[in-house]
Design an enzyme around this catalytic site. Structure first.
Site, PDB file in Angstrom:
ATOM      1  N   ASN A  16      -0.384  -7.716  -3.237  1.00  0.00           N
ATOM      2  CA  ASN A  16      -1.152  -7.003  -4.257  1.00  0.00           C
ATOM      3  C   ASN A  16      -0.270  -6.072  -5.091  1.00  0.00           C
ATOM      4  O   ASN A  16       0.746  -5.575  -4.613  1.00  0.00           O
ATOM      5  CB  ASN A  16      -2.252  -6.167  -3.603  1.00  0.00           C
ATOM      6  CG  ASN A  16      -1.686  -5.113  -2.672  1.00  0.00           C
ATOM      7  OD1 ASN A  16      -1.301  -5.421  -1.560  1.00  0.00           O
ATOM      8  ND2 ASN A  16      -1.602  -3.867  -3.121  1.00  0.00           N
ATOM      9  N   GLU A  75       0.826  -1.206   0.000  1.00  0.00           N
ATOM     10  CA  GLU A  75       0.000   0.000   0.000  1.00  0.00           C
ATOM     11  C   GLU A  75       0.861   1.258   0.000  1.00  0.00           C
ATOM     12  O   GLU A  75       0.365   2.368   0.192  1.00  0.00           O
ATOM     13  CB  GLU A  75      -0.925   0.006   1.224  1.00  0.00           C
ATOM     14  CG  GLU A  75      -2.121  -0.920   1.102  1.00  0.00           C
ATOM     15  CD  GLU A  75      -1.735  -2.393   1.106  1.00  0.00           C
ATOM     16  OE1 GLU A  75      -0.778  -2.763   1.813  1.00  0.00           O
ATOM     17  OE2 GLU A  75      -2.367  -3.179   0.381  1.00  0.00           O
ATOM     18  N   ASP A  83      -7.254  -6.177  -4.629  1.00  0.00           N
ATOM     19  CA  ASP A  83      -6.329  -6.328  -3.498  1.00  0.00           C
ATOM     20  C   ASP A  83      -6.267  -7.766  -3.004  1.00  0.00           C
ATOM     21  O   ASP A  83      -6.236  -8.022  -1.804  1.00  0.00           O
ATOM     22  CB  ASP A  83      -6.708  -5.375  -2.350  1.00  0.00           C
ATOM     23  CG  ASP A  83      -5.655  -5.377  -1.238  1.00  0.00           C
ATOM     24  OD1 ASP A  83      -4.469  -5.530  -1.557  1.00  0.00           O
ATOM     25  OD2 ASP A  83      -6.045  -5.249  -0.062  1.00  0.00           O
TER      26      ASP A  83
END
Lengths: 611, 116
Positions: A296, A213, A338
């Site tokens: 991801n 992220e 994700d």
């Protein structure tokens, strides 16, 4: 470099019992156990399943089975389990992972600030042998996407090796608590942290960063076990040369074009494409292959990285010696949801269509349970283990999921409603499954949640979140938000499932006594019959369980079960008001599980149970 | 992706007292867009309701909730993970974020005091 005062013995006068007592017991009992004999009969090349007297690896063994050979606790007597000891770690963050037990010592690693406790199991009250307190950098807390968690340590060659959230791997002398080496392997400034449990294969310590992220460029590093020196680094994306892709050794079942690590990404988006390594590693010594999943691709707004995005959301099989990539398989090409593939890869031999196959079993976030050929990456079985609506199945000839176009996300798609499962997964990758060679079943914590998804343009700012999506959750069909399932991986079929009120985010343990253990977010630790799922026993542990139970034989010869409690990870973040330590942070109950904060609050503890 | 991020240097001590955009039409909406595009919601959650970073929508503040304190927090960062955005955002954008944050309304009462 050894740091003054990082580590100190609690009682220097107390002699450390050497390996002797446990080692003798192991020789006398462990090597004569039926499981070991079965292992011998199966011959060389078999991945031996199971932990014996001790629990030295995160997953109990190199194969990641989380199976204990101990059989004293059975469905008949599990109702008599009682709590024999507990300890507050003094840390509030989510307590993922599991303790280790080596030489009658119980080792516990806390979430940041990553304290290592070593408890003396030979004495009443289990007093500390030592406590190691690293100089953990508080800046790391702001760089961790999803709570300052740690997934545990590994024991090898007299060392306890584990990761600090701030990007360093440490080795501590298992007997004295003396720091032996400390190596920086992740770059906080670039958004990299360390939350995973290392794996040791031979003299290599294998570690990789979190940060999917934060626009990192994921990688795996190998350190020398003796010195901590970095031996090699291989990227999970980017040019072939940096990924260890060589024509003579890279033989995947579904071969991509050369330089797939750059050419399946729009423009230069691979440079900050994520693919972190925050889950579990496993190792097959016969094939000499290390397996790990990648996370991801980033950002979440998929239209900023059009293409398959190899090798995000994939499993990688590498040679630990030089890191070369032997095969890779992408569970979710062009991941729009994700769906990290960082869940454990459990190495077992399964009879599939009449043939015994060297399999790798993986319960992906994307809702499919896979059995791959672990020598080649060929898909043998791929079936949904929870309700899935983003794909209708997996084409085994191409290895690709059959994607439902209406469930694709990205900014131009606007608000996409009702995608199942959520980005938390059909099973959480940090909540590992277990496998029993006796029942031939996998024991799997599950979530019954779906999500809506709205993407937005994300701007990359080094060292800050790089996401670009708003993703509310809602309950899936039925009254239960989670469960604990027995899964036949060879058939691709659920055998039974115990429903739970909340998502189940704990890891699993199954024993040779045919008892399976798991915990719940509302703070129950449970034992069930591994054959039938019948509830046998439960105990309220004070906070939600997101750790993974272990089993070991104590100095008194009895079988013990240990587990952490302490809600956290995503579940302290979405659960609403479960952290009372900050008066300037008050949150409403979460809308999809408004009652969760009614039953639990943060707080980290270690629990030990026995008959 | 071709989103340019202009570099500016903000010295908070020299910032004007009070929010110069207070009451200006469009400032809140512009701040809300920045809250997402600059990934503030990556830490503070959608709507600022809290994630790994604290809630910004509960009417409670570690480092002060008036306009100047919020400007300082955004421009210069705060301990335990709040980055300094002063070199990434022009002053005007920071004030837009301040406008957005200041209009977030705490839920009625203390939401966890009672369950239904």
């Amino acid at each position: 470099m050894t740091e003054i005062r990082d580590s100190y013995p609690i009682s220097e006068s107390h002699p450390m019992p050497g390996k002797t007592a446990t080692a003798i017991r192991f020789r006398e009992i462990g090597l004569l156990s039926p499981i070991f004999l079965v292992g011998l009969l199966l011959g060389a090349g078999e991945v031996q399943a199971g932990a014996g007297e001790e629990w030295t690896q995160p997953g109990g063994d190199m194969a990641g089975t989380r199976y204990s050979e101990l059989a004293e606790i059975t469905p008949e007597n599990a109702g008599k389990l009682r709590m024999v000891w507990n300890f507050s770690t003094g840390v509030l963050g989510g307590h993922e992972g599991q303790p280790l037990v080596v030489d009658d010592t119980l080792y516990v690693v806390t979430p940041w600030p990553n304290v290592l406790y070593a408890f003396d199991l030979t004495q009443e009250d289990y007093p500390l042998r030592f406590k190691y307190r690293p100089d953990a950098n508080p800046a790391a807390i702001g760089i961790a996407c999803c709570d300052a968690v740690n997934r545990g340590a590994v024991h090898a060659d007299g060392k306890i090796v584990y990761n600090l959230l701030d990007g360093r791997t440490v080795a501590v002398d298992a007997k004295t608590g003396q720091e032996l080496w400390k190596t920086t392997v992740a770059d906080l400034a670039s958004g990299e942290t360390l939350t995973m449990a290392p794996l040791v294969a031979g003299n290599r310590v294998l570690v990789g960063p979190s940060g999917g992220e934060f626009g990192i460029r994921g990688s795996l590093k190998a350190l020398d076990l003796e010195t901590g020196a970095i031996v090699w680094q291989m990227r999970n994306l980017g040019p072939d040369t940096g990924m260890g892709v060589k024509q003579e050794t890279f033989k995947p079942s579904y071969p991509p074009a050369p330089n797939a690590g750059t050419d399946t990404w729009a423009e230069e988006s691979w440079e900050r494409g994520g693919a972190p390594v925050w889950g579990w590693l496993s190792y097959d010594p016969a094939l000499d292959l290390v397996y790990y999943g990648t996370g991801n691709p980033g950002p979440y707004n998929a239209e900023q990285r059009l293409g398959d995005n190899k090798w995000s959301a994939s499993v990688m099989a590498r040679k630990p010696g030089d890191g070369s990539l032997v095969w890779a398989y992408q569970f979710t090409p062009f991941d729009n949801w994700d769906y990290d593939a960082t869940a454990e890869n459990i190495l077992v031999d399964l009879e599939i269509d009449g043939r015994v196959r060297k399999a790798l079993v993986h319960f992906d976030k994307n809702g499919f349970a896979y059995a791959l050929d672990r020598a080649t990456g060929e898909v043998l079985v791929a079936e949904p283990y929870v309700p899935v609506n983003w794909a209708t199945g997996v084409d085994k000839t191409t290895g690709r999921p059959l994607v439902v176009p209406e469930k694709l996300t990205g900014k131009s798609h606007g608000l996409v409603k009702n995608i199942c499962p959520t980005l938390e997964g059909g099973k959480g990758p940090s909540a590992p499954a277990a496998w029993s060679p006796r029942t031939k079943l996998f024991y799997v914590p599950t979530l019954n949640l779906c999500m809506d998804w709205q993407s937005a343009d994300a701007i990359y700012v080094k060292g800050t979140p790089y996401v670009g999506a708003t993703i509310p959750y809602h309950p899936g069909a039925g009254p239960h938000l989670g469960g604990f399932m027995a899964w036949d991986a060879a058939a691709g079929r659920k055998k039974w499932e115990v429903n739970e009120r909340f998502p189940v985010w704990s890891g699993s343990l199954v024993t040779a006594g045919d008892v399976a253990f798991y915990g719940t977010l509302d703070g129950w630790f449970k034992a069930i019959d591994a054959n039938t799922g019948k509830p046998l026993w439960k105990f309220k542990v004070g906070s939600g369980v997101i750790g993974a139970p272990i089993s070991y034989r104590g100095p008194d010869g009895r079988q013990y079960i240990a587990v952490y409690s302490g809600i956290g990870g995503d579940w302290s973040l979405v659960a609403g008001d479960v952290n009372s330590a900050d008066p300037a942070d008050v949150r409403p109950p979460t809308d999809f599980a408004p009652d969760l904060a009614r039953y639990t609050s943060q707080g980290g503890m270690v629990w030990v149970f026995a008959l | 992706m071709a989103v340019a991020v202009a570099a500016f240097t903000v010295i908070a001590d020299e910032a004007p007292a009070g929010n110069p955009l207070a009451g200006e039409p469009g400032a809140v909406a512009a701040g809300e867009a920045l809250f997402s595009s600059m990934n503030c919601d990556g830490c503070h959650g959608g709507g600022g309701s809290g994630w790994v970073g604290p809630s910004l929508a509960d009417g409670r503040w570690r480092f002060g909730g008036d306009a100047d304190a919020l400007f300082h927090s955004i421009a210069n960062g705060r301990p335990h993970g709040m980055p300094a955005y002063g070199e990434l955002l022009p002053e005007n954008s920071i004030w837009q974020l301040v406008s957005y944050l200041q209009q977030l309304r705490a839920p009625f009462g203390v939401p966890t005091r009672h369950w239904p």
